[in-house]
Motif scaffolding. Structure first.
Motif, mmCIF file in Angstrom:
data_model
loop_
_atom_site.group_PDB
_atom_site.id
_atom_site.type_symbol
_atom_site.label_atom_id
_atom_site.label_comp_id
_atom_site.label_asym_id
_atom_site.label_seq_id
_atom_site.Cartn_x
_atom_site.Cartn_y
_atom_site.Cartn_z
ATOM 1 N N HIS A 9 0.816 -1.212 0.000
ATOM 2 C CA HIS A 9 0.000 0.000 0.000
ATOM 3 C C HIS A 9 0.850 1.263 0.000
ATOM 4 O O HIS A 9 0.424 2.307 -0.502
ATOM 5 N N VAL A 10 2.034 1.169 0.597
ATOM 6 C CA VAL A 10 2.889 2.344 0.769
ATOM 7 C C VAL A 10 4.329 1.986 0.482
ATOM 8 O O VAL A 10 4.805 0.912 0.872
ATOM 9 N N GLY A 11 5.033 2.883 -0.196
ATOM 10 C CA GLY A 11 6.474 2.741 -0.373
ATOM 11 C C GLY A 11 7.191 3.739 0.513
ATOM 12 O O GLY A 11 6.731 4.887 0.655
ATOM 13 N N ALA A 34 6.553 -1.343 1.062
ATOM 14 C CA ALA A 34 7.731 -1.639 0.256
ATOM 15 C C ALA A 34 8.794 -0.615 0.620
ATOM 16 O O ALA A 34 8.494 0.584 0.719
ATOM 17 N N VAL A 35 10.024 -1.059 0.849
ATOM 18 C CA VAL A 35 11.051 -0.141 1.337
ATOM 19 C C VAL A 35 12.280 -0.143 0.441
ATOM 20 O O VAL A 35 12.629 -1.165 -0.170
ATOM 21 N N PHE A 36 12.936 1.018 0.360
ATOM 22 C CA PHE A 36 14.158 1.143 -0.443
ATOM 23 C C PHE A 36 15.074 2.186 0.182
ATOM 24 O O PHE A 36 14.634 3.198 0.714
ATOM 25 N N ASP A 37 16.373 1.902 0.080
ATOM 26 C CA ASP A 37 17.406 2.844 0.489
ATOM 27 C C ASP A 37 18.643 2.550 -0.340
ATOM 28 O O ASP A 37 18.893 1.375 -0.695
ATOM 29 N N LEU A 38 19.403 3.562 -0.663
ATOM 30 C CA LEU A 38 20.644 3.341 -1.412
ATOM 31 C C LEU A 38 21.626 2.496 -0.609
ATOM 32 O O LEU A 38 22.476 1.821 -1.174
ATOM 33 N N ASP A 39 21.479 2.546 0.723
ATOM 34 C CA ASP A 39 22.311 1.749 1.616
ATOM 35 C C ASP A 39 21.596 0.423 1.885
ATOM 36 O O ASP A 39 20.703 0.338 2.735
ATOM 37 N N LEU A 75 3.711 -1.519 -5.855
ATOM 38 C CA LEU A 75 2.726 -0.703 -5.153
ATOM 39 C C LEU A 75 1.377 -0.691 -5.856
ATOM 40 O O LEU A 75 1.305 -0.678 -7.085
ATOM 41 N N VAL A 76 0.303 -0.686 -5.062
ATOM 42 C CA VAL A 76 -1.041 -0.541 -5.620
ATOM 43 C C VAL A 76 -1.177 0.873 -6.169
ATOM 44 O O VAL A 76 -0.482 1.792 -5.745
ATOM 45 N N GLU A 77 -2.065 1.032 -7.125
ATOM 46 C CA GLU A 77 -2.265 2.359 -7.725
ATOM 47 C C GLU A 77 -3.530 3.025 -7.169
ATOM 48 O O GLU A 77 -4.511 2.345 -6.922
#
Length: 509
Positions: A9-11, A34-39, A75-77
């Motif tokens: 639902h959320v990034g 959903a999660v993202f980091d350059l590290d 992610l859902v739209e």
């Protein structure tokens, strides 16, 4: 929002202290993240923590992403993406990368950093048509982000309606009757009862402006407590531990607040290395990240008096001049120490409690007046009762005192200044003499109290029906022909005296 298999639902982009804890908070409240980091290690750490905290019979609520294209696909739209990156260029850097990754016009990007409000206004316009740039200031630090912060969202109203359920779920909660925080610091067991400490602030930039002023008030509130500490330490010779006891006692009354509580705890903490009070081992040089400065600058630009907030910024600046202070401490004369009797000490403490409360009221009055003047200038409609409400929990300046501010604005939404509210005008009128005795004692003992002192000057300035600005206008007209208005003529009519002529004549301009 319904759950979709393999979709979130959320990034969340940026998994530093705040980003990781916001992501875990969102997951705790039933949303897949959903999660993202350059590290990459930060991504792995967040996912691992979610797995540890998740109940055994619960499916994973967090999934990692290797890049932004992968995040968008998961992610859902319309996609909701939370940015938790440093203010400034990093925000635009991520936005540019999202555009390259294929973000769409209806997707919502929420900036949760301490961005300058004017940057937020510019970004909403810049990214229009590519995605919806939304903002939500966050207050509460690491613990607040994890278990319930105060959230100040602003921007596209339709975007707010879409993310509102998430924001109300993750926000701090208060008891609607008492205004006291409802707190539970248990992973997987979020607080769901009570009023959420979030509300739609208004158009783009307004939320970050409100947070900026929040931080300016925070600077002043902290400095006021620090001045009380020094007055008790240097003025009465009290130990850090004993001052902590006084702060704990004050925290049970009208000065109850998060900052008062943690100040008592800091003062009573022993240094693990020496056993001495930790506060005595901490170097007296204070840092700042700019939001207090922005508040002071904004007050000057708008022409709104906020001397206590400005003095708090100056106090941090003076603290950084450690070497110069050490040199001047032996060159500049000061008063001899005053020895007080036990009864005089007790009176000093009572006076100081009243002074701290009065100065705190003036500090908040300055902040709310500044928001009101900025709102008028920007054509924003700010609900100050709601703003006071969402500061009652989750944020650094949370205090019982905010319930009184909420009630004051509920009774009169058009208050020109908090000092106009009967509850505050009457209390300050009762306590001002003790406030004056505290300021007098600080001056006579040579103990700096710039915020407590500036606050009483603010109080007295508004108490004065006549200020010496009449002489000032005379001076300006003398050297610069700047004109002046007259007390016996209609407002707006300008006059000038020909000061250089042999026979000085008055003319209407």
């Amino acid at each position: 929002m319904t759950n979709h298999t393999q979709q979130s639902h959320v990034g969340v982009i940026g998994l530093g202290v705040m980003g990781k804890n916001l992501a875990l908070n969102i997951a705790d409240n039933g949303y897949h993240v959903a999660v993202f980091d350059l590290d990459t290690p930060k991504v792995n750490a967040a996912v691992a923590q979610e797995e540890i905290e998740r109940k055994a019979d619960t499916a994973p609520r967090m999934q990692s992403c290797n890049n932004l294209t992968e995040m968008l696909a998961k992610l859902v739209e319309p996609r909701v993406i939370v940015l938790s990156v440093p203010a400034g260029a990093p925000v635009d850097g991520v936005c540019k990368s999202l555009i390259e990754a294929g973000i769409e016009a209806n997707d919502i990007v929420i900036d949760t950093g301490n961005s300058l409000w004017t940057d937020t206004v510019e970004r909403e316009a810049r990214y229009k048509g590519q995605f919806i740039f939304f903002s939500s200031a966050v207050s509460g630090g690491e613990v607040g982000a994890r278990f319930g912060p105060s959230l100040m969202p602003s921007g596209d109203e339709k975007a707010w309606r879409y993310v509102e359920p998430i924001w109300k779920a993750i926000a701090a909660k208060v008891d609607s009757t008492t205004g006291l925080p409802i707190e539970r610091f248990e992973p997987g067991n979020p607080v769901t009862e009570g009023e959420p400490c979030t509300t739609y602030i208004g158009p783009a930039g307004s939320g970050h402006y409100v947070k900026m002023v929040h931080n300016g008030i925070e600077y002043a509130d902290m400095q006021l407590i620090c001045e009380a500490y020094q007055l008790l330490s240097d003025g009465l010779g009290m130990s850090a531990h004993d001052i902590g006891d006084i702060f704990n006692a004050w925290n049970k009354g009208i000065l109850n607040s998060y900052l008062m509580g943690i100040s008592a705890e800091v003062l009573q903490q022993a240094d693990p290395l020496t056993g001495k009070p930790l506060v005595e081992m901490i170097l007296d040089k204070a840092g700042q990240k700019g939001t207090g400065l922005w508040t002071a600058v904004s007050s000057l630009q708008i022409g709104c008096p906020a001397p206590t907030i400005a003095e708090a910024v100056y106090a941090r600046a003076v603290s950084t001049q450690k070497n110069l202070r050490m040199q001047l401490s032996s060159k500049l004369a000061g008063p001899e120490p005053v020895i007080l009797s036990e009864s005089d000490k007790a009176e000093f403490i009572t006076n100081l409690e009243d002074a701290l409360y009065c100065a705190k009221v003036c500090c908040y009055a300055q902040g709310f007046q500044l928001m009101a003047m900025a709102a008028k200038e920007q054509s924003w409609t700010l609900d100050f009762a709601e703003i006071a409400k969402i500061w009652r929990a989750g944020c650094i300046i949370r205090a019982t005192f905010l319930q009184s501010i909420t009630q004051a604005y509920q009774e009169d939404a058009n208050l020109a200044n908090l000092l106009m509210a009967d509850t505050f005008s009457q209390t300050l009128s009762q306590k001002h003499f003790n406030w004056r005795k505290t300021v007098a004692a600080s001056v006579m003992q040579g103990i700096p109290a710039p915020c407590i002192s500036s606050a009483i000057a603010y109080y007295d300035s508004y108490r004065c029906e006549m200020l010496p600005a009449n002489l000032l206008q005379g001076q300006r007209d003398f050297f610069g022909s700047h004109t002046f208005e007259r007390t016996d003529k209609p407002a707006g009519e300008k006059y000038h005296l020909d000061w250089s002529a042999k026979e000085r004549t008055l003319s209407k301009v």
